[in-house]
Design a protein around this motif. Sequence first.
Motif, short mmCIF file in Angstrom:
data_model
loop_
_atom_site.label_atom_id
_atom_site.label_comp_id
_atom_site.label_asym_id
_atom_site.label_seq_id
_atom_site.Cartn_x
_atom_site.Cartn_y
_atom_site.Cartn_z
N TYR A 1 0.84 -1.20 0.00
CA TYR A 1 0.00 0.00 0.00
C TYR A 1 0.88 1.25 0.00
O TYR A 1 2.08 1.19 0.18
N GLN B 1 3.95 5.35 -4.21
CA GLN B 1 4.78 4.60 -5.15
C GLN B 1 5.83 5.51 -5.79
O GLN B 1 7.02 5.27 -5.65
N THR C 1 6.02 4.39 -12.37
CA THR C 1 5.43 3.39 -11.48
C THR C 1 5.24 2.06 -12.20
O THR C 1 4.97 1.03 -11.56
N ASP D 1 -4.87 1.13 -15.49
CA ASP D 1 -4.67 0.61 -14.14
C ASP D 1 -5.18 1.55 -13.06
O ASP D 1 -5.29 1.18 -11.89
N ASP E 1 -7.65 3.53 -10.87
CA ASP E 1 -9.06 3.50 -10.45
C ASP E 1 -9.62 4.90 -10.33
O ASP E 1 -10.77 5.15 -10.72
N GLY F 1 -7.24 -0.63 -1.45
CA GLY F 1 -6.50 -1.30 -2.51
C GLY F 1 -6.58 -0.67 -3.87
O GLY F 1 -5.92 -1.14 -4.81
N GLN F 2 -7.37 0.39 -4.02
CA GLN F 2 -7.49 1.01 -5.35
C GLN F 2 -6.26 1.85 -5.68
O GLN F 2 -5.58 2.38 -4.81
N GLN F 3 -6.01 1.96 -6.99
CA GLN F 3 -4.87 2.72 -7.49
C GLN F 3 -5.28 4.15 -7.76
O GLN F 3 -6.23 4.42 -8.49
N THR G 1 1.61 8.69 -7.47
CA THR G 1 0.80 7.47 -7.51
C THR G 1 0.82 6.83 -6.14
O THR G 1 1.82 6.88 -5.42
N ARG H 1 -1.27 3.42 -3.80
CA ARG H 1 -2.31 2.40 -3.63
C ARG H 1 -2.97 2.66 -2.29
O ARG H 1 -2.30 2.67 -1.25
N TRP H 2 -4.28 2.88 -2.33
CA TRP H 2 -4.98 3.36 -1.15
C TRP H 2 -5.12 2.29 -0.07
O TRP H 2 -5.50 1.16 -0.36
N TRP H 3 -4.79 2.69 1.15
CA TRP H 3 -5.00 1.85 2.33
C TRP H 3 -6.12 2.44 3.16
O TRP H 3 -6.08 3.61 3.52
#
Length: 351
Positions: free
Chosen positions: A184, A187, A246, A252, A254, A311-313, A329, A331-333
Amino acid sequence: MTTDSGASPHRPSLGITALGAYAPARVVSNADFEARLDTNAEWIESRTGIRERRFAAEDEYTSDVGVGAVRDLLSRDPEALREVDAVICATVSPDALMPSTAALIAMQVGLTGAAAFDLSTACSGFVYGLSVAQGLILAGTARRVLVVGAEALSKIVDQDDRNTAILFGDGAGAAVVGPVPAGYGFQQFVLGADGAGGSSLYLRCAAPRLPGGFEMGETVGMNGREVFKFAVRVLGDSGNEVLAKTGLKSSDVDWVVPHQANIRIIEAANERFGVPMSRTVVNVDRYGNTSSATVPLALREALDDGRIQDGQQLLLVAFGGGLSWAAGTMRWWAGAPSLSARAAAPAEVPA
């Protein structure tokens, strides 16, 4: 400039662990400008996508709206500031050049003694701040960092200037940056600036002119045509660059969370990096351009209404005075208390 935030066996995963937002109570509609400016509500909305914006109260300034965002964050997660030992305030409308607005916010939210400084890259400031925060943590200088994007632009914009008065509003967002689970978080970041474009978007301070002799006025000045062209190009290019760094394609992504300057800029930039508007968070219609606060305000809104999920990008893109740009960039937690959906608007009055 590209910064690599990818985790390794010796580098922790870092991301946003808490998020809050604040908008002043006073709503200013497009119709409110009709009496004194050569414009009308329909023209403003058709050109900018803005229907209304928020203005701070007469005795409410940038540190006040920043504190409002932090208090909203704490209302969602009372333990969010534990281990925070640095505060960054991204703003172009500070209460004062010294003390820093970051220090004033830290004092009021129980973080006296934390490192505190302001960051001035205008509308790209919040994304810049996230990158600087992760750098402080990776360097071992801080454990967690509070990043605040806060503006009281109504105090520094000439309300009789049609070119700027209709665009800007006030507000704030606050995020805590800290460790997140592996896979997560942040990036890559891409940051940049080009001072040659400074005369297109400026706010005077100590000097009456810029290098090269450009004379500045007393309030925010903007060459709308040049800023539009720059914004479309740099948002698209920086978005594409950070995706490539990335190892991602536009398909990819979201959600794009862009700087909310103008709906036409957002639409044109999205075409350049190939993400449809259906996957873009937009709230410029209700808040206008709040400079460094636009990205966190939009991010908080998309969490509250359930669009952004674990989990979305995400792709964050912004541009601002400088002329500056920033893209990131992540990835969402959604594992922390303040990062889940809640059916509530940003808090409107600091406690």
